[in-house]
Design a protein around this motif. Structure first.
Motif, PDB file in Angstrom:
ATOM      1  N   LEU A   1       0.832  -1.204   0.000  1.00 56.73           N
ATOM      2  CA  LEU A   1       0.000   0.000   0.000  1.00 56.73           C
ATOM      3  C   LEU A   1       0.868   1.257   0.000  1.00 56.73           C
TER       4      LEU A   1
ATOM      5  N   VAL B   1       2.239   1.857  -3.428  1.00 55.52           N
ATOM      6  CA  VAL B   1       1.240   2.466  -4.315  1.00 55.52           C
ATOM      7  C   VAL B   1       1.109   3.953  -4.030  1.00 55.52           C
TER       8      VAL B   1
ATOM      9  N   LEU C   1       1.436   7.241  -6.592  1.00 58.81           N
ATOM     10  CA  LEU C   1       0.447   8.307  -6.761  1.00 58.81           C
ATOM     11  C   LEU C   1       1.050   9.662  -6.427  1.00 58.81           C
TER      12      LEU C   1
ATOM     13  N   PHE D   1      -7.024  16.546  -6.709  1.00 58.90           N
ATOM     14  CA  PHE D   1      -7.933  15.411  -6.863  1.00 58.90           C
ATOM     15  C   PHE D   1      -7.213  14.094  -6.620  1.00 58.90           C
ATOM     16  N   ILE D   2      -5.966  14.006  -7.103  1.00 60.10           N
ATOM     17  CA  ILE D   2      -5.208  12.763  -6.907  1.00 60.10           C
ATOM     18  C   ILE D   2      -5.043  12.486  -5.422  1.00 60.10           C
TER      19      ILE D   2
ATOM     20  N   ILE E   1      -8.435  11.379  -3.873  1.00 61.00           N
ATOM     21  CA  ILE E   1      -8.866  10.036  -4.263  1.00 61.00           C
ATOM     22  C   ILE E   1      -7.925   8.980  -3.697  1.00 61.00           C
ATOM     23  N   ALA E   2      -6.620   9.320  -3.610  1.00 64.74           N
ATOM     24  CA  ALA E   2      -5.676   8.373  -3.026  1.00 64.74           C
ATOM     25  C   ALA E   2      -6.029   8.104  -1.568  1.00 64.74           C
TER      26      ALA E   2
ATOM     27  N   GLU F   1      -8.882   5.716  -1.549  1.00 60.72           N
ATOM     28  CA  GLU F   1      -8.396   4.393  -1.925  1.00 60.72           C
ATOM     29  C   GLU F   1      -7.702   3.717  -0.754  1.00 60.72           C
TER      30      GLU F   1
ATOM     31  N   LEU G   1     -10.206   2.502   1.910  1.00 58.17           N
ATOM     32  CA  LEU G   1     -10.874   1.256   1.525  1.00 58.17           C
ATOM     33  C   LEU G   1      -9.929   0.067   1.646  1.00 58.17           C
ATOM     34  N   ALA G   2      -8.680   0.249   1.158  1.00 54.56           N
ATOM     35  CA  ALA G   2      -7.718  -0.848   1.206  1.00 54.56           C
ATOM     36  C   ALA G   2      -7.430  -1.233   2.644  1.00 54.56           C
TER      37      ALA G   2
ATOM     38  N   ILE H   1     -10.240  -3.338   4.063  1.00 59.82           N
ATOM     39  CA  ILE H   1     -10.179  -4.735   3.616  1.00 59.82           C
ATOM     40  C   ILE H   1      -9.032  -5.464   4.325  1.00 59.82           C
ATOM     41  N   ILE H   2      -7.895  -4.752   4.500  1.00 62.32           N
ATOM     42  CA  ILE H   2      -6.742  -5.390   5.156  1.00 62.32           C
ATOM     43  C   ILE H   2      -7.087  -5.761   6.591  1.00 62.32           C
TER      44      ILE H   2
END
Lengths: 105, 473
Positions: free
Chosen positions: A35, A38, A42, A69-70, A73-74, A77, A80-81, A84-85
């Motif tokens: 993560l 990533v 970004l 915006f990047i 949104i990052a 992201e 959410l990740a 889930i983790i």
């Protein structure tokens, strides 16, 4: 614009960060590490947008807005990740990709 | 801006209203089981409204544009999502009602579709990126929706990490095109792009970012695991709607934003098409889990779609859109059958399907029609979809590629027939016992099957799409 620093140095820096991110994504065995890799990718693109905007096209701030915006949104992201983790950690009690993998060809 | 121009984004407004109403329904409805019916009914009404004809036009200074072709494509996706919602009702009732996670499922799926619509209509890279993320993030949440199932969470984390990597690559490509042209608008970029090494790098990176979503071969590594681990309705959503929207966006980007580099991306597509078809087909041969098998089948189908890109004209556009419409229907039929069997018996392996015809003849007929359509056997629609893709490639003289594609169809016939052989020709003592599915699932699969049979014999639909396909001007 920074005095004494041309666009070449900044673009070189952002490209190096980008490839560090790609390298980290491929070699890391820990989900949080992937993560972070990533995020590096970004952020390097956000840096790219700002530098190109400031040095090449200073009249409009299209690039600067894009980088905002990047970042936003990052963040979504990552949230959410991480959700889930955390769920995955509850089920498996590990974040190592070798222990997680159940599906193989 | 007055109401008439604002109604150009009628589809998006409709989806937003559905999302808000579903959130309200979650708060105010006591019986959560009824939320299923409400969601499907709302979406059905909205789908019907979407067919009202609409002019082309632009909104927000060119950020959002719509043409009759885009409206037709949105309607295709609407019908596909409606069928998927109908298929998923029984799964939601059985698995998600006990843990009280009903309405979020529909909210996430509809908002993902909303993202795809913004992505399709985008006239600017910023809008494209936001739409892409809005389309991807809810699907990752959906893939890990079965939260007590380890495989489902694994699918979710694989999807979100690879999606984040792909959007990073896409963004780097966008920043390079921005450096060359100084703008984010597609029209200005197309006018100023020219042909340079830096531009080629940018185009390839943008292409790679979208190719992740289409799952073309060097970027397909996530597909099989995600498709296997995710719940069946989510897998069907990923394999048809997500992929269809990404193919359409790839087409718009290549044809309208990077026409100057046509000579380069034609070669790129030629190579990737061969690679994708062979890898998808050869890996599909050795799969035993049906969802994983469908994953490799969908990779191979993406390779076939690339054939249509090669003639860069109206024929390419119409053959791709027509193929996606048929591919959506046939995949939904197959996934509906897998879903019905999996829900009744919990079995997803190919060997479990032995003797299915003797116990459940209707579902095996439907499964057979869907697989025949994917393989491209003449009376069913899938054949015509493939036929138009081949004729698009052949019209520019790529006969070798068409030959390779035909070889690949033969390979694919083998593994599609393996499933049909298991369910029709083999006998087994412990085959899956007779079961009844609920009426939503039956209706969804039935509509998709009838659609396949009708599209197979009626040609006006292709001519209709062809008449809309003039995106070059």
């Amino acid at each position: 614009m920074i005095l004494g620093v041309s666009i070449y140095e900044i673009l070189t820096l952002s490209t190096i960060i980008f490839f560090i991110g790609v390298y980290g994504f491929v070699t890391r065995k820990n989900l949080i590490g992937m993560l972070m890799a990533v995020e590096l990718i970004l952020n390097s693109t956000a840096l790219n947008f700002v530098a190109i905007n400031k040095y090449l096209y200073p009249d409009l701030i299209e690039g600067g807005i894009f980088s905002l915006f990047i970042i936003a949104i990052a963040a979504a992201e990552t949230a959410l990740a991480l959700a889930i983790i955390i769920n995955l950690y509850r089920l498996v009690m590990s974040l190592n990709t070798d222990n997680l993998e159940t599906m193989k060809n | 801006m007055n109401l008439d121009t604002f109604l150009l984004m009628r589809h998006e407004i409709g989806l937003t209203i559905i999302v808000l109403l579903l959130l309200l329904a979650d708060i105010f409805m006591e019986d959560k089981k009824k939320v299923n019916t409400v969601a499907v009914a709302l979406f059905a009404i909205y789908t019907a409204i979407g067919f009202v004809p609409m002019d082309s036009g632009e909104l927000f200074g060119g950020m959002f544009s719509t043409t009759p072709l885009i409206v037709a494509f949105k309607n295709i996706l609407n019908v596909g999502v409606l069928l998927i919602l109908m298929i998923s009702v029984s799964w939601v009732n059985k698995k998600m009602l006990p843990i009280n996670k009903v309405s979020e499922y529909y909210v996430l799926m509809v908002s993902s579709l909303l993202g795809m619509f913004f992505m399709i209509s985008a006239g600017n890279f910023l809008m494209l990126y936001i739409g892409l993320e809005l389309a991807t993030l809810p699907v990752a949440a959906l893939a890990s929706y079965d939260m007590f199932n380890r495989k489902s969470s694994e699918a979710g984390i694989k999807l979100i990490l690879s999606a984040a990597l792909s959007s990073g690559i896409l963004l780097f490509g966008i920043s390079i095109t921005y450096a060359i042209t100084g703008s984010m608008y597609f029209d200005i970029i197309a006018g100023n792009m020219g042909l340079s090494y830096l531009g080629i790098l940018g185009m390839v990176m943008v292409f790679a970012g979208i190719a992740f979503k289409v799952s073309l071969v060097p970027f397909h590594f996530w597909t099989a695991d995600v498709y296997e681990g995710a719940p069946t309705p989510v897998t069907s959503f990923l394999s048809v709607i997500s992929k269809g929207a990404a193919v359409f966006v790839l087409m718009i980007l290549l044809f309208k934003v990077f026409p100057d580099m046509k000579g380069i991306w034609i070669n790129l597509l030629y190579g990737l098409s061969i690679l994708t078809m062979f890898v998808g087909n050869l890996f599909a041969l050795r799969q035993t889990n049906l969802q994983r098998f469908m994953a490799f089948s969908s990779i191979a189908q993406a390779g076939f779609i690339l054939l249509g890109f090669l003639s860069v004209d109206e024929l390419a556009v119409s053959s791709i859109v027509y193929f996606i419409a048929i591919y959506i229907l046939s995949n939904i039929v197959v996934f509906g059958a897998i879903q019905a069997v999996g829900l009744a018996s919990g079995k997803y392996e190919m060997d479990d399907y032995t003797g299915l015809y003797r116990t459940n003849p209707k579902i095996s007929i439907v499964l057979m029609l869907g697989l025949f359509s994917l393989a491209g056997i003449p009376p069913i629609a899938g054949f015509f979809g493939k036929f138009f893709l081949y004729s698009a490639a052949a019209s520019q003289g790529y006969y070798m590629l068409v030959f390779i594609a035909v070889v690949n169809v033969t390979i694919s016939l083998y593994y599609y027939l393996k499933v049909i052989r298991a369910s029709w020709l083999r006998k087994s003592d412990d085959s899956i016992p007779y079961f009844e599915s609920d009426s939503f699932l039956k209706a969804g699969v039935l509509i998709a099957t009838v659609g396949l049979l009708i599209l197979g014999v009626a040609s006006p639909y292709y001519e209709y799409i062809y008449s809309l396909s003039n995106i070059f001007n």
